[in-house]
Design a protein around this motif. Structure first.
Motif, PDB file in Angstrom:
ATOM      1  N   ALA A  54      32.776  31.719  31.030  1.00 34.18           N
ATOM      2  CA  ALA A  54      33.187  33.050  31.490  1.00 34.18           C
ATOM      3  C   ALA A  54      34.143  32.924  32.665  1.00 34.18           C
ATOM      4  O   ALA A  54      35.173  33.617  32.730  1.00 34.18           O
ATOM      5  N   GLU A  55      33.819  32.009  33.588  1.00 39.44           N
ATOM      6  CA  GLU A  55      34.671  31.868  34.768  1.00 39.44           C
ATOM      7  C   GLU A  55      36.036  31.293  34.409  1.00 39.44           C
ATOM      8  O   GLU A  55      37.012  31.526  35.103  1.00 39.44           O
ATOM      9  N   GLN A  56      36.076  30.541  33.301  1.00 34.78           N
ATOM     10  CA  GLN A  56      37.368  30.008  32.872  1.00 34.78           C
ATOM     11  C   GLN A  56      38.305  31.095  32.349  1.00 34.78           C
ATOM     12  O   GLN A  56      39.510  30.983  32.463  1.00 34.78           O
ATOM     13  N   VAL A  57      37.740  32.141  31.763  1.00 32.66           N
ATOM     14  CA  VAL A  57      38.628  33.185  31.227  1.00 32.66           C
ATOM     15  C   VAL A  57      38.807  34.335  32.186  1.00 32.66           C
ATOM     16  O   VAL A  57      39.732  35.124  32.041  1.00 32.66           O
ATOM     17  N   SER A  58      37.926  34.459  33.167  1.00 29.61           N
ATOM     18  CA  SER A  58      38.007  35.611  34.056  1.00 29.61           C
ATOM     19  C   SER A  58      37.335  35.274  35.378  1.00 29.61           C
ATOM     20  O   SER A  58      36.164  34.910  35.400  1.00 29.61           O
ATOM     21  N   PRO A  59      38.068  35.392  36.490  1.00 31.75           N
ATOM     22  CA  PRO A  59      37.480  34.994  37.769  1.00 31.75           C
ATOM     23  C   PRO A  59      36.231  35.811  38.115  1.00 31.75           C
ATOM     24  O   PRO A  59      35.264  35.278  38.625  1.00 31.75           O
ATOM     25  N   ILE A  60      36.271  37.100  37.831  1.00 33.83           N
ATOM     26  CA  ILE A  60      35.096  37.944  38.082  1.00 33.83           C
ATOM     27  C   ILE A  60      34.727  38.612  36.760  1.00 33.83           C
ATOM     28  O   ILE A  60      35.187  39.704  36.444  1.00 33.83           O
ATOM     29  N   PRO A  61      33.896  37.953  35.950  1.00 37.06           N
ATOM     30  CA  PRO A  61      33.609  38.483  34.609  1.00 37.06           C
ATOM     31  C   PRO A  61      32.939  39.850  34.680  1.00 37.06           C
ATOM     32  O   PRO A  61      32.088  40.087  35.537  1.00 37.06           O
ATOM     33  N   ALA A  62      33.359  40.739  33.794  1.00 39.45           N
ATOM     34  CA  ALA A  62      32.774  42.075  33.741  1.00 39.45           C
ATOM     35  C   ALA A  62      31.289  41.968  33.393  1.00 39.45           C
ATOM     36  O   ALA A  62      30.903  41.206  32.514  1.00 39.45           O
ATOM     37  N   GLY A  63      30.468  42.748  34.094  1.00 40.48           N
ATOM     38  CA  GLY A  63      29.018  42.657  33.941  1.00 40.48           C
ATOM     39  C   GLY A  63      28.540  42.891  32.523  1.00 40.48           C
ATOM     40  O   GLY A  63      27.726  42.135  31.990  1.00 40.48           O
ATOM     41  N   ARG A  64      29.064  43.941  31.888  1.00 44.15           N
ATOM     42  CA  ARG A  64      28.623  44.245  30.524  1.00 44.15           C
ATOM     43  C   ARG A  64      28.920  43.076  29.594  1.00 44.15           C
ATOM     44  O   ARG A  64      28.101  42.692  28.763  1.00 44.15           O
ATOM     45  N   GLU A  65      30.102  42.504  29.737  1.00 43.59           N
ATOM     46  CA  GLU A  65      30.507  41.428  28.837  1.00 43.59           C
ATOM     47  C   GLU A  65      29.780  40.124  29.166  1.00 43.59           C
ATOM     48  O   GLU A  65      29.462  39.345  28.273  1.00 43.59           O
ATOM     49  N   LEU A  66      29.508  39.905  30.447  1.00 41.77           N
ATOM     50  CA  LEU A  66      28.764  38.703  30.835  1.00 41.77           C
ATOM     51  C   LEU A  66      27.364  38.768  30.211  1.00 41.77           C
ATOM     52  O   LEU A  66      26.850  37.761  29.700  1.00 41.77           O
ATOM     53  N   ASP A  67      26.758  39.934  30.212  1.00 40.28           N
ATOM     54  CA  ASP A  67      25.436  40.078  29.597  1.00 40.28           C
ATOM     55  C   ASP A  67      25.507  39.835  28.094  1.00 40.28           C
ATOM     56  O   ASP A  67      24.645  39.174  27.513  1.00 40.28           O
ATOM     57  N   MET A  68      26.537  40.379  27.465  1.00 37.11           N
ATOM     58  CA  MET A  68      26.709  40.151  26.027  1.00 37.11           C
ATOM     59  C   MET A  68      26.816  38.657  25.756  1.00 37.11           C
ATOM     60  O   MET A  68      26.223  38.137  24.810  1.00 37.11           O
ATOM     61  N   LEU A  69      27.573  37.978  26.616  1.00 39.02           N
ATOM     62  CA  LEU A  69      27.774  36.535  26.462  1.00 39.02           C
ATOM     63  C   LEU A  69      26.470  35.768  26.662  1.00 39.02           C
ATOM     64  O   LEU A  69      26.064  34.972  25.802  1.00 39.02           O
TER      65      LEU A  69
END
Lengths: 423, 423
Positions: A54-69
């Motif tokens: 997640a950190e590789q694609v986005s410095p501050i990953p969106a919470g909803r998407e981080l949970d999905m991941l």
């Protein structure tokens, strides 16, 4: 024979071998006549690896998407575990947090469970299945989005399901034999505790013991669910955490349950605060507004000559930067001279319901520290706990000294293995 | 500017760099004024790795659990892609197959879509989001279990969503520049096709072309969805698959669309079958009962002296063992002498709607093969396709000869890259 909820951490299902071993253990419980619900964490380091991605694609990953991941991690382990059980000839079905009816609020990455509606789990059990449930995850009540419960979330899932299903016990399987009187990595003579009250366990968890997280124990207290913490590697009885000892347990009513320590905190001292009403409130309001949880707070006696005082508090190191920023921003309105930040501290806590009626405990604690030549910087107490802050370098020595002083050392030389519980 | 559905295969999102590249392309479409729905496959080899894990814990993984396991792959890629888009300053939300309303039957590992109810996608689009949808997966109508669509499933998801959302076009991004007149790995002079009719594409897909799978093209035909197959690496226009050429496309009405080949089939010959009514039916009923799909069927002229004939058919090599077993089992009731199994065959197919009105095509096809010294073992034709079976070793030479004979060779020397589309 009633319903049992079992929770297995990431280290117990780290690879195919681990999954097969856990499957056998689950099948054993089923063969013993129990209805079995299993809560499982993601395999080994899966969650960390996904977080890295997640950190590789986005410095501050969106919470909803981080949970999905992140929730894909449990999806993998639970499906594999269900397959492994089926290949042993027993019926099993896996369920996501959403399918299991784990309803949460909408705070992504650290959602709180607000309801559990385990209709599908109940049906699966009634049809003779072992139900495998993804730990750490749920679905938000309003938006129907996937959420995660944050650190230790799988334990909370297990206890919440145990409550909703009226389970006999919630078994938390981990890579240690149970709850110990101190961290065995620091105190080789630490003893495994056979039974501990939920209140003492709550204080230990709040004081740095990592075996069970505070939130999970709180949940168990609220719904009166006995927890059995035990090893997924050995077949040994572990530690029961409950209101009352189980019928056949030999329990000496210990004065002290254990010694916990914590080196994850830092200390901030606000120097030169005018000693007048409202100053402390202003300081902690600015900290609270930054959504920082603090732990211990001490205010020095005011120096009569200056009318100024110092206020110290401890907080997680990870929040240190944010707290300093918040205070600096409020400096003009609060009024203080300077800030001191110190992250080389450690906290040692002595926990036990017995101390309420044993007035010598505090004195004995301080004497033990003094004999070990450990300087005390802050003190805080509750009815069943005393905590002190010392230099971080002194913590291990201090824990060992206190452990010995209160007669907690085991006499046997058996080796104990200790590690984290996953999440 | 209408709604566009874009599908990206596993090779396009194989790592963090790939995901970021794809995110930029998606944002470009959004900036051009489109509403964008993205269907994404699992990253690179994720699906294979998960399948390996499953086999490690269970020799024959349960279908329901295998689907639960495999669908975690798209969950990872879609969440990462949504994060990457958000970090470019655009709103994106990811949706599982279930959340996107992809409703299937209950046949795990190869479910068929029976309905698409994309209410949440529509809402997300209306709120200005780019919607990212997990390919290859759905939820079963009756049991609400997670299902997967089998090979090529993500393409089918994309076309099905395009149909349900009334999209302008379904763009299938892959690692090749489009559909070619032959497999460029075999025919270096193969040309990229600018436009191909859905019927011709259906025949090419059925004849071994791997760029689009038959099922996805069938879906596009049923709902009249134009497909644009193009590279996720270059910005080039690819191949349009639709009922009519797009307005600005220069399309010469080719007699022949392309040459496909397939070396994944085997041939079974049932030798010495009594030439009487019901024999062929009995043979193919026993094959059908074993749930085996066959391709070409040829019955030899009966030898008058014996009253016996031979029946040959082709089928996927992977089904060979099962078919032989089924026939052997039925040997007593069917009545035949022996079975011959041959997996060293290849199939070459010439496809083009133009051949209906060009009587010389069949002759030209056979002449080209003859000049290349390729022996024909079986022949099968449809209105817009001729297929022959040859020795596997002859296939590449045969494809090149036919490609040249029908004037399909490109004159340019541009290199083309060719590979699979993921799933």
């Amino acid at each position: 024979m009633g319903l049992v909820v079992q929770k297995y951490g990431g280290s117990s299902v780290a690879d195919a071998e681990g999954i097969k071993r856990v499957a056998k253990r689950i099948v054993d419980a089923k063969k013993n006549g129990h209805q079995v619900v299993v809560v499982v964490s993601a395999m080994g380091d899966t969650t960390d690896e996904l977080t890295d991605l997640a950190e590789q694609v986005s410095p501050i990953p969106a919470g909803r998407e981080l949970d999905m991941l992140l929730t894909s991690g449990e999806r993998i382990s639970m499906a594999l575990l269900a397959m492994a059980i089926k290949s042993l000839g027993h019926e099993a079905q896996s369920f996501t947090g959403s399918q299991a009816g784990v309803i949460t609020d909408s705070v992504h990455n650290k959602a709180r469970i607000i309801d559990v509606t385990p209709g599908r789990i109940r049906t699966a059990l009634d049809e003779g299945n072992i139900a495998i449930v993804a730990g750490f995850q749920g679905v938000s009540q309003d938006k129907k989005d996937i959420t995660t419960l944050g650190r230790g979330g799988s334990d909370t899932t297990a206890v919440a399901l145990a409550a909703a299903l009226d389970a006999e016990v919630c078994e938390i399987y981990t890579d240690v034999d149970g709850v110990f009187t101190a961290d065995p990595r620091v105190v080789p003579k630490a003893r495994k505790i056979d039974w501990i009250s939920i209140e003492d366990m709550l204080e230990l968890a709040a004081s740095g013991s990592k075996v069970l997280l505070h939130r999970c124990v709180e949940y168990a207290r609220r719904y009166n669910i006995p927890i059995h913490v035990r090893s997924s590697f050995s077949g040994l009885r572990g530690t029961w955490v409950s209101n009352q000892p189980q019928g056949d347990q030999q329990v000496e009513h210990a004065i002290i349950s254990g010694v916990a320590h914590d080196v994850s905190e830092a200390k901030i001292t606000v120097v030169g605060v005018p000693d007048k009403p409202g100053e402390a409130a202003a300081i902690f309001r600015s900290i609270a507004n930054a959504e920082i949880n603090i732990d211990m707070v001490v205010q020095n006696v005011s120096a009569a000559s200056t009318g100024l005082t110092d206020i110290s508090f401890t907080l997680p190191k990870t929040e240190g930067r944010k707290a300093i920023d918040a205070l600096e921003k409020a400096k003009g309105t609060i009024g203080f001279d300077s800030l001191r930040y110190d992250d080389q501290i450690g906290k040692i806590s002595l926990v036990g319901a017995g101390m309420k009626t044993n007035p010598g405990v505090t004195a004995g604690f301080f004497e033990a520290l003094s004999e070990a030549n450990v300087n005390i910087e802050l003190i805080s107490t509750s009815e069943i706990r005393i905590s002190v802050v010392t230099r971080a370098d002194d913590v291990n020595e201090a824990v060992r000294a206190v452990h010995t002083a209160f007669g907690l050392d085991t006499e046997s030389d058996e080796a104990v293995v200790y590690g984290g519980t996953g999440r």
